[in-house]
Design an enzyme around this catalytic site. Structure first.
Site, PDB file in Angstrom:
ATOM      1  N   CYS A  68       0.850  -1.193   0.000  1.00 42.26           N
ATOM      2  CA  CYS A  68       0.000   0.000   0.000  1.00 42.26           C
ATOM      3  C   CYS A  68       0.885   1.242   0.000  1.00 42.26           C
ATOM      4  O   CYS A  68       1.675   1.445   0.929  1.00 42.26           O
ATOM      5  CB  CYS A  68      -0.928   0.003   1.214  1.00 42.26           C
ATOM      6  SG  CYS A  68      -1.959   1.465   1.251  1.00 42.26           S
ATOM      7  N   ASN A 109       1.040  -4.463  -6.342  1.00 41.49           N
ATOM      8  CA  ASN A 109       0.181  -3.522  -5.660  1.00 41.49           C
ATOM      9  C   ASN A 109       0.158  -2.252  -6.534  1.00 41.49           C
ATOM     10  O   ASN A 109       0.704  -2.249  -7.635  1.00 41.49           O
ATOM     11  CB  ASN A 109       0.723  -3.247  -4.249  1.00 41.49           C
ATOM     12  CG  ASN A 109      -0.397  -2.814  -3.295  1.00 41.49           C
ATOM     13  OD1 ASN A 109      -1.171  -1.919  -3.621  1.00 41.49           O
ATOM     14  ND2 ASN A 109      -0.471  -3.435  -2.142  1.00 41.49           N
TER      15      ASN A 109
END
Lengths: 440, 434
Positions: B139, B204
């Site tokens: 993230c 990601n």
């Protein structure tokens, strides 16, 4: 509403007001922002784009479409208007399928061109409705130019001359400027007063004095104009109409289509306009189509266009003819009128013979309580001093006539087709040549 | 009919399509809808430590770029991990797993880099009946400022450490989700492997600013006139993800490490490409967020039909099929010579190939009278730009010059044998012929 499409004779009020309003509204509404971006995204930004070559005013079409695509329709409008100051009307009346859209490579790819006309309208209407005039005049040159005829050619010439710093007097015989844009085009192609709005917007350049109610031979002479101005531009159009030369042509029910179209354009209350139950339009051009379609839109029950040659020879475009057919107009070809009576029009079938068109000997009669003649317009009122050829004032590539100091362009002059966009191009180019002559 | 059932690090699912840890998997309601629609598994939106949950911004959390018809090409977000209490998520996960035992349910986790934090949360997750865990090391916004997410993913030592803790304190398979915001993705993948990871998942999201509001001069998505970088995802990132997946699949150290492929999977074709480059399954997010869960039907039907036509009977038969064909530049065959060829029947004469070649490449296309465009073989280096800019599919193709034939550009005969940079005379490091 006391009448209907089935009422015999020439009567007003065949349709209710709401239907008439819908009939004479914009044929195609303007693209919204999203539609315009999607339509613009289809342009391939071709190298040396064929659409530019096909445009008589040579608008940089891929550039203006890309400007729409990148979110600057006002920038797109500048690109269009720098080449064609009447871009808004041209977007509506150009036969795009034979010009820019006809040249679009998407035809080859999928038979469906980029909607150049509608995109042009999206861009130019935006600027027009915002009443933004994007051009400024150069410093005054002290030179004066007379422009005769405030139609597309005259307006285009006047604007470019004014922009270059010349003082222009724009004369027109009618009460309003605009020429065929104002008087000679179907109402649904120029809905919501766009022709006058465009003229008003164009005149905001400044330096143009409009004088209406004046024409050559009616208050003006070429010699007089030459004496009082540094240059003269003639954009007088084709003011005469051809005659059928058949018995019955003088009957009151027989009219020139151009007069019908003009009256229709200048009348706000369409329900007040009388129209026949059975209407016959004789001719094969855009004027015939505009008269026939609008007859149907006013509530005429049966409308036919009758043309003496075959369909391929009709000067109206396929697009226009298809539109007429969609509106319920019958299109009959290879038939020429031989007599008109109160009962109707009698036609003789024709075919091509060794000596041109010949009658087959067979005839038929179409019921008609109203007949419109749309068999072409002719040059009228041109000064005798000017050399003409084939019914047109002879001009060279720069717009010069046979008389020094006199330029001409538009339908009255040789060169190009009788299209609004051609007139705009000729007016613009003559203005540039006048400028070169006045300010070498 | 091809068998789409998938077994990934021992976790079974009826198809290889999982929903990635993201807003679509944040709660029971969504996940039940996903399973009803046919998704093979979900990675539950990242759980954090017990205690007060994280908070999200209350202005826009997504930004996007679009094609002309508002087709969403790329999406960016500044949303954090789940902002719902840990116990609520755990309770819902347990209920969902109980009702959908045939579907994969993976818990995405992100807690601080201290042993105790991992030791505490793992038994709680295990108790839900979840099939595995995915460590959120990717993230890129918000959480990374607090030393988690991408801050871990950018430090191979930390990846190795937390992976090791997880392997120590749970029997569940451990998948390590990697960030692409790094120069060489093989390093964190190797670290995960050293820590004992059962698999990696990638990519990601990518650090990004989608656009700038040119009135407020504020980056989008803009919160009260300010913006921060978000994580970019969707169709636009697929090429980046494909490369990173392939890099790990063909790396000498990580070869054979299972990979869950993520990044712009929108259609069955995207999935087939990820699988062929070594992914054992795929995870989807943006496509579901754009079109809803119903797109799973196209994905499964499409993959199945394609596999049938290719004679590939199982997902395993697809996985890695393209990996042997991914190589280094130095091994590419320099004796493979092609020339662009324009199909005159298909050409619509737009001239884009000409403009591209004349202005920006090798002046190898002639524009002849009548807007006829032809390739000059004596100049064509086969760069493929004309193929790429041509609006007509298959109008311009690259045609191989047969060995033995003359390459008009070089004036040399095309050799039949392979010849690459390693042995090229211009290469000072060229190996001597043996």
């Amino acid at each position: 509403m006391t009448n209907s499409p089935q009422t015999d004779g020439i009567v007003a009020g065949r349709l209710d007001d709401a239907t008439l309003a819908a009939h004479f509204d914009d044929l195609y509404p303007i693209l919204d922002d999203h539609e315009a971006r999607v339509a613009a995204d289809r342009c391939y930004f071709c190298h040396d784009a064929p659409c530019i070559t096909a445009c008589p005013t040579a608008i940089d079409i891929p550039l203006f479409i890309r400007q729409i695509q990148t979110g600057q329709p006002d920038g797109a409008a500048r690109t269009i208007l720098s080449q064609n100051i009447l871009g808004a009307m041209c977007a509506r009346v150009c036969p795009t399928e034979t010009l820019c859209e006809g040249a679009c490579v998407r035809n080859e790819a999928e038979g469906n061109p980029v909607e150049i006309g509608r995109l042009q309208r999206y861009a130019t209407d935006g600027l027009l409705l915002a009443n933004e005039h994007p051009f400024a005049r150069a410093p005054e040159t002290g030179k004066t130019v007379a422009v005769i005829g405030a139609g597309p050619a005259g307006l285009s010439a006047a604007h470019r001359l004014a922009m270059l710093g010349h003082a222009v007097t724009l004369y027109d015989t009618r009460t309003k400027a605009g020429g065929l844009n104002e008087y000679g085009i179907a109402a649904y192609k120029a809905a919501n007063g766009i022709a006058q709005a465009e003229v008003d917007w164009l005149l905001r350049i400044g330096g143009i004095t409009v004088k209406t109610g004046q024409a050559l031979g009616a208050g003006l002479t070429l010699d007089g104009l030459k004496a009082t101005h540094d240059a003269v531009f003639l954009g007088i159009g084709l003011a005469g109409v051809n005659a059928l030369n058949v018995p019955g042509e003088d009957l009151p029910a027989v009219q020139d289509a151009v007069d019908f179209i003009e009256t229709l354009r200048q009348t706000g209350d369409k329900a007040s306009l009388p129209i026949g139950r059975h209407v016959v339009v004789i001719g094969g051009g855009m004027t015939a189509v505009d008269a026939a379609v609008q007859s149907r839109l006013l509530g005429a029950e049966h409308v036919s266009i009758v043309y003496r040659r075959d369909r391929g020879a009709m000067s109206a475009s396929d697009y226009e003819l298809d539109h007429a057919a969609t509106e319920g107009v019958s299109i009959l070809t290879n038939a020429m009128p031989v007599a008109i009576s109160a009962a109707g029009v009698t036609f003789a079938y024709t075919r091509s013979g060794p000596n041109g068109l010949e009658k087959t000997g067979e005839t038929f009669t179409l019921k008609a309580d109203q007949v419109f003649k749309a068999i072409g317009q002719t040059l009228k009122g041109q000064p005798d001093a000017l050399k003409t050829q084939g019914g047109k004032i002879v001009i060279d590539a720069a717009g010069r006539t046979s008389v020094t100091g006199v330029w001409a362009g538009g339908d009255c002059a040789t060169g190009g087709e009788d299209l609004t966009v051609t007139a705009v191009a000729q007016g613009r180019d003559a203005a540039l040549d006048i400028h070169r002559a006045l300010c070498p | 009919m091809a068998n789409l059932t998938s077994t990934f690090v021992g976790i079974k699912s009826p198809n290889p399509f999982w929903l990635a840890s993201a807003p679509p998997t944040d709660k029971e309601y969504n996940v039940r809808r996903a399973f009803e629609a046919g998704w093979g598994g979900v990675v539950w939106k990242t759980l954090g430590e017990a205690g007060p949950p994280v908070v999200n911004v209350n202005g826009p959390r997504y930004g996007a770029i679009w094609g002309a018809d508002r087709r969403l090409l790329g999406l960016n977000n500044i949303e954090l991990i789940t902002d719902r209490p840990l116990e609520v998520n755990l309770r819902e996960m347990k209920a969902v797993k109980r009702d959908y035992p045939d579907r994969a349910l993976i818990a995405s986790l992100m807690v601080p880099c201290v042993e105790e934090a991992w030791k505490t949360i793992l038994p709680l997750v295990e108790e839900t009946g979840a099939d595995g865990i995915e460590l959120n090391c990717g993230c890129p916004h918000g959480m990374s400022e607090r030393g988690m997410g991408a801050a871990v993913g950018q430090n191979p030592d930390l990846i190795e450490q937390i992976t090791r803790w997880c392997k120590q304190y749970t029997r569940m398979p451990v998948i390590v989700k990697l960030t692409p915001n790094i120069t060489d993705v093989r390093l964190p993948a190797r670290a995960a492997l050293r820590g004992g990871a059962d698999a990696v998942s990638l990519i990601n999201t990518i650090n990004s600013i989608t656009s700038v509001d040119l009135d407020d001069f504020a980056p989008e998505p803009s919160i009260d006139g300010k913006g921060t970088h978000g994580g970019y995802c969707g169709p636009a990132v697929k090429p980046i993800a494909l490369n990173m997946v392939a890099e790990i699949a063909r790396d000498a150290e990580t070869r054979g490490l299972p990979i869950s492929g993520i990044g712009g999977v929108t259609t069955w074709r995207d999935a087939a490409e990820f699988l062929s480059l070594g992914a054992g399954n795929v995870q989807v997010c943006t496509a579901a967020m754009t079109y809803g869960f119903g797109i799973i039907k196209e994905m499964t039907a499409g993959l199945s039909l394609w596999m049938d036509r290719k004679g590939l009977s199982s997902v395993e038969a697809v996985v890695g099929r393209a990996v042997p064909n991914v190589t280094d530049w130095q091994y590419l065959n320099l004796n493979y010579v092609t020339k662009a060829k324009i199909d005159q029947d298909k050409c619509i004469s737009c001239g884009r190939c000409y403009a591209a070649c004349e202005d920006t490449s090798h002046q190898a296309i002639w524009m002849k009278p009548g807007r006829v465009f032809e390739v000059n073989d004596a100049e064509c280096v086969a760069c493929n730009l004309c193929v790429n800019v041509c609006p007509v599919e298959d109008c311009i193709t690259m045609e191989k010059v047969a060995p033995g034939a003359l390459d008009e550009r070089t004036g040399k005969v095309v050799p039949a044998e392979h010849g690459d940079w390693t042995a090229h005379p211009n290469n000072p490091m060229a190996r001597a012929a043996e």
